[in-house]
Scaffold this motif. Structure first.
Motif, mmCIF file in Angstrom:
data_model
loop_
_atom_site.group_PDB
_atom_site.id
_atom_site.type_symbol
_atom_site.label_atom_id
_atom_site.label_comp_id
_atom_site.label_asym_id
_atom_site.label_seq_id
_atom_site.Cartn_x
_atom_site.Cartn_y
_atom_site.Cartn_z
ATOM 1 N N PHE A 142 3.570 5.407 -1.704
ATOM 2 C CA PHE A 142 3.169 5.387 -3.120
ATOM 3 C C PHE A 142 2.308 4.220 -3.574
ATOM 4 O O PHE A 142 1.557 4.129 -4.627
ATOM 5 C CB PHE A 142 4.089 5.698 -4.110
ATOM 6 C CG PHE A 142 5.137 4.679 -4.103
ATOM 7 C CD1 PHE A 142 4.992 3.858 -5.280
ATOM 8 C CD2 PHE A 142 6.061 4.345 -3.289
ATOM 9 C CE1 PHE A 142 5.919 2.810 -5.350
ATOM 10 C CE2 PHE A 142 7.129 3.561 -3.547
ATOM 11 C CZ PHE A 142 7.173 2.673 -4.478
ATOM 12 N N LEU A 143 2.342 2.923 -2.804
ATOM 13 C CA LEU A 143 1.639 1.994 -3.054
ATOM 14 C C LEU A 143 1.169 1.482 -1.736
ATOM 15 O O LEU A 143 1.200 2.018 -0.821
ATOM 16 C CB LEU A 143 2.557 0.634 -3.680
ATOM 17 C CG LEU A 143 3.329 0.852 -5.012
ATOM 18 C CD1 LEU A 143 4.043 -0.125 -5.148
ATOM 19 C CD2 LEU A 143 1.942 1.232 -6.018
ATOM 20 N N SER A 144 0.073 0.757 -1.639
ATOM 21 C CA SER A 144 -0.769 0.246 -0.328
ATOM 22 C C SER A 144 0.270 -0.459 0.622
ATOM 23 O O SER A 144 -0.169 0.066 1.749
ATOM 24 C CB SER A 144 -1.704 -1.013 -0.739
ATOM 25 O OG SER A 144 -1.145 -2.191 -1.346
ATOM 26 N N SER A 145 1.199 -0.909 0.411
ATOM 27 C CA SER A 145 2.196 -1.449 1.204
ATOM 28 C C SER A 145 3.488 -1.016 1.128
ATOM 29 O O SER A 145 4.550 -1.654 1.710
ATOM 30 C CB SER A 145 2.092 -2.920 1.401
ATOM 31 O OG SER A 145 2.603 -3.379 0.202
ATOM 32 N N VAL A 146 3.885 -0.146 0.248
ATOM 33 C CA VAL A 146 5.239 0.240 0.071
ATOM 34 C C VAL A 146 5.314 1.894 0.110
ATOM 35 O O VAL A 146 4.737 2.616 -0.364
ATOM 36 C CB VAL A 146 5.736 -0.275 -1.380
ATOM 37 C CG1 VAL A 146 7.372 0.087 -1.796
ATOM 38 C CG2 VAL A 146 5.467 -1.788 -1.519
ATOM 39 N N SER A 147 6.564 1.984 0.658
ATOM 40 C CA SER A 147 6.934 3.469 1.152
ATOM 41 C C SER A 147 8.252 4.018 0.424
ATOM 42 O O SER A 147 9.148 2.812 0.361
ATOM 43 C CB SER A 147 6.888 3.827 2.450
ATOM 44 O OG SER A 147 5.576 4.020 2.860
ATOM 45 N N LEU A 148 8.356 5.033 -0.267
ATOM 46 C CA LEU A 148 9.589 5.699 -0.731
ATOM 47 C C LEU A 148 10.288 6.622 0.198
ATOM 48 O O LEU A 148 9.412 7.432 0.808
ATOM 49 C CB LEU A 148 9.426 6.234 -2.105
ATOM 50 C CG LEU A 148 10.671 6.594 -2.847
ATOM 51 C CD1 LEU A 148 11.293 5.397 -3.491
ATOM 52 C CD2 LEU A 148 10.360 7.458 -4.193
ATOM 53 N N ASP A 155 15.593 5.078 0.550
ATOM 54 C CA ASP A 155 15.264 3.669 1.042
ATOM 55 C C ASP A 155 13.784 3.308 0.563
ATOM 56 O O ASP A 155 13.083 4.254 0.230
ATOM 57 C CB ASP A 155 15.019 3.762 2.713
ATOM 58 C CG ASP A 155 16.468 3.794 3.298
ATOM 59 O OD1 ASP A 155 17.467 3.160 2.644
ATOM 60 O OD2 ASP A 155 16.531 4.585 4.167
ATOM 61 N N VAL A 156 13.447 2.165 0.381
ATOM 62 C CA VAL A 156 12.392 1.470 0.005
ATOM 63 C C VAL A 156 11.873 0.516 1.234
ATOM 64 O O VAL A 156 12.327 -0.189 1.655
ATOM 65 C CB VAL A 156 12.319 0.615 -1.134
ATOM 66 C CG1 VAL A 156 10.882 0.234 -1.356
ATOM 67 C CG2 VAL A 156 12.681 1.737 -2.391
ATOM 68 N N ARG A 157 10.728 0.954 1.684
ATOM 69 C CA ARG A 157 10.107 0.150 2.995
ATOM 70 C C ARG A 157 8.651 -0.762 2.615
ATOM 71 O O ARG A 157 8.097 -0.253 1.948
ATOM 72 C CB ARG A 157 10.035 0.972 4.014
ATOM 73 C CG ARG A 157 9.355 0.362 5.107
ATOM 74 C CD ARG A 157 9.336 1.040 6.547
ATOM 75 N NE ARG A 157 10.799 1.308 7.171
ATOM 76 C CZ ARG A 157 11.338 2.292 7.852
ATOM 77 N NH1 ARG A 157 10.025 3.075 8.411
ATOM 78 N NH2 ARG A 157 12.589 2.554 8.244
ATOM 79 N N LEU A 185 5.570 -5.794 11.104
ATOM 80 C CA LEU A 185 6.764 -6.388 10.507
ATOM 81 C C LEU A 185 6.964 -5.251 9.268
ATOM 82 O O LEU A 185 6.056 -5.150 8.260
ATOM 83 C CB LEU A 185 6.336 -7.595 10.124
ATOM 84 C CG LEU A 185 7.456 -8.395 9.340
ATOM 85 C CD1 LEU A 185 8.995 -8.491 10.403
ATOM 86 C CD2 LEU A 185 7.310 -9.757 8.968
ATOM 87 N N ALA A 186 7.950 -4.840 9.025
ATOM 88 C CA ALA A 186 8.417 -4.073 7.732
ATOM 89 C C ALA A 186 9.903 -4.604 7.441
ATOM 90 O O ALA A 186 10.431 -4.607 8.378
ATOM 91 C CB ALA A 186 8.084 -2.743 8.088
ATOM 92 N N PHE A 187 10.168 -4.515 6.173
ATOM 93 C CA PHE A 187 11.657 -4.608 5.594
ATOM 94 C C PHE A 187 11.941 -3.302 4.919
ATOM 95 O O PHE A 187 11.176 -2.838 4.292
ATOM 96 C CB PHE A 187 11.693 -5.645 4.692
ATOM 97 C CG PHE A 187 11.512 -7.329 5.213
ATOM 98 C CD1 PHE A 187 12.330 -7.716 5.986
ATOM 99 C CD2 PHE A 187 10.286 -7.745 5.251
ATOM 100 C CE1 PHE A 187 12.418 -9.081 6.652
ATOM 101 C CE2 PHE A 187 9.921 -8.888 5.910
ATOM 102 C CZ PHE A 187 10.936 -9.631 6.681
ATOM 103 N N THR A 188 13.138 -2.973 5.180
ATOM 104 C CA THR A 188 13.691 -1.836 4.477
ATOM 105 C C THR A 188 15.074 -2.129 3.752
ATOM 106 O O THR A 188 15.957 -2.833 4.288
ATOM 107 C CB THR A 188 14.161 -0.573 5.723
ATOM 108 O OG1 THR A 188 12.722 -0.394 6.244
ATOM 109 C CG2 THR A 188 14.562 0.700 4.762
ATOM 110 N N ALA A 189 15.329 -1.647 2.650
ATOM 111 C CA ALA A 189 16.383 -1.808 1.709
ATOM 112 C C ALA A 189 16.600 -0.237 0.948
ATOM 113 O O ALA A 189 15.819 0.362 0.712
ATOM 114 C CB ALA A 189 16.186 -2.638 0.518
#
Length: 324
Positions: free
Chosen positions: A214-220, A240-242, A253-257
């Motif tokens: 939903f954003l250029s570098s962020v996924s739901l 999760d949000v990545r 490289l990616a981070f997930t919470a």
């Protein structure tokens, strides 16, 4: 001998009540543990994984669960958009001073086929054949009569499982996947005493996951999972949000919470790092069940790692087809 028989019978009845498969909160870290059809759902030549779970350490001797998996692509055709994959997984589950638990090993074979003009729909089916052992360590039992003994403290059994999964990539910024499986189709006998009515119940799994950029570098990434085995049900839901830092190899490289709820049981917080071909993950379950007062809401923690053997040409965008 009466004392030994009473303890053996109590263990037998405990096994008949709690004869459930191993349990992990991080469903997506090693998905073939949840559904054999997900063996081969990776963009590479092979994948290896390790997961460890520690539960109820604040109440008693902790339940400890460990699994190791290996998957590899047997054949893959980009032209026909299909392929065959194989997988192996080992697990060990132990609890209490008697080391009561289970050890199992399974072999999985899966086939997947892409459909549609662009091959954005992939259907996968998988079959699983395994063997297991449940038992306890009789040496740790203190008996009134040292001459007492147990005739049997182990039970061996075979297991069968089937699964199916569907993946659909709507666009470069959205995909959905769903799957269903059944384990222990043969309901094997797990009685120490050879009693025919003590069997490992079938386990049914349903799973759904989506990823939306939903954003250029962020996924739901919402998730819904349901499991049923005998008298036990588990419903997991959350998201999760990545955050994608670098999307292009070799510096991916990616981070997930994420925050997940296990209905009526626990609240799970998880963190993950995807770096090149490695994935590192950690999860913590806060206990919300009727044992919350005894455990002070301390439930379980999990940690895991997976490694992907890459193909010569790796992905160059964050939401590609997961196989081809």
């Amino acid at each position: 001998m009466k004392r030994a028989k009473l303890i053996a019978l109590s263990l037998f009845f405990a096994a008949s009540v709690s004869a459930q498969d191993i349990h992990f909160s991080m469903i997506d870290l090693d998905p073939m543990l949840f559904n054999p059809a997900y063996s081969g759902f990776f963009d590479g030549l092979g994948r290896f994984g390790l997961v460890y779970r520690n539960q109820w350490a604040s109440v008693s001797t902790p339940f400890q669960t460990f699994s190791a998996t290996a998957e590899w692509s047997i054949s893959r055709s980009s032209r026909n958009r299909n392929g065959l994959s194989a997988g192996l997984w080992l697990s060990n589950d132990r609890a209490g001073t008697l080391d009561y638990g289970a050890t199992s090993a399974s072999a999985i074979i899966s086939y997947y086929q892409a459909f549609g003009d662009r091959g954005n729909d992939i259907v996968s089916v998988g079959a699983e054949l395994g063997v297991g052992q449940i038992g306890f360590n009789a040496e740790n039992i203190i008996l009134d009569d040292a001459t007492e003994d147990f005739e049997r403290n182990r039970a061996f059994y075979p297991t069968l499982g089937l699964g199916a999964a569907w993946f659909h990539q709507h666009s470069d910024v959205l995909y959905t996947k769903v799957g269903a499986s059944v384990r222990n189709i043969n309901q094997p006998n797990i009685s120490y005493l050879g009693m025919a009515d003590t069997r490992l119940s079938r386990r049914y799994n349903i799973y759904g996951r989506a990823e939306w950029r939903f954003l250029s570098s962020v996924s739901l990434m919402p998730l819904l999972g349901f499991q049923h085995q005998k008298n036990f049900n588990e419903l997991v839901y959350g998201t999760d949000v990545r955050w994608y830092i670098h999307e292009y190899d070799p510096d991916f490289l990616a981070f997930t919470a994420g925050l997940m709820g296990r209905h009526g049981d626990a609240l799970e917080v998880n963190l993950g790092v995807m770096w090149q071909t490695w994935t590192f993950a950690f999860a913590y379950d806060a206990n919300l069940s009727r044992l919350a007062s005894a455990s002070h809401t301390l439930g379980a923690f999990e940690m895991g790692v997976t490694y992907l053997i890459p193909k010569k040409q790796r992905r160059t965008k964050a939401l590609p087809c997961p196989i081809f």
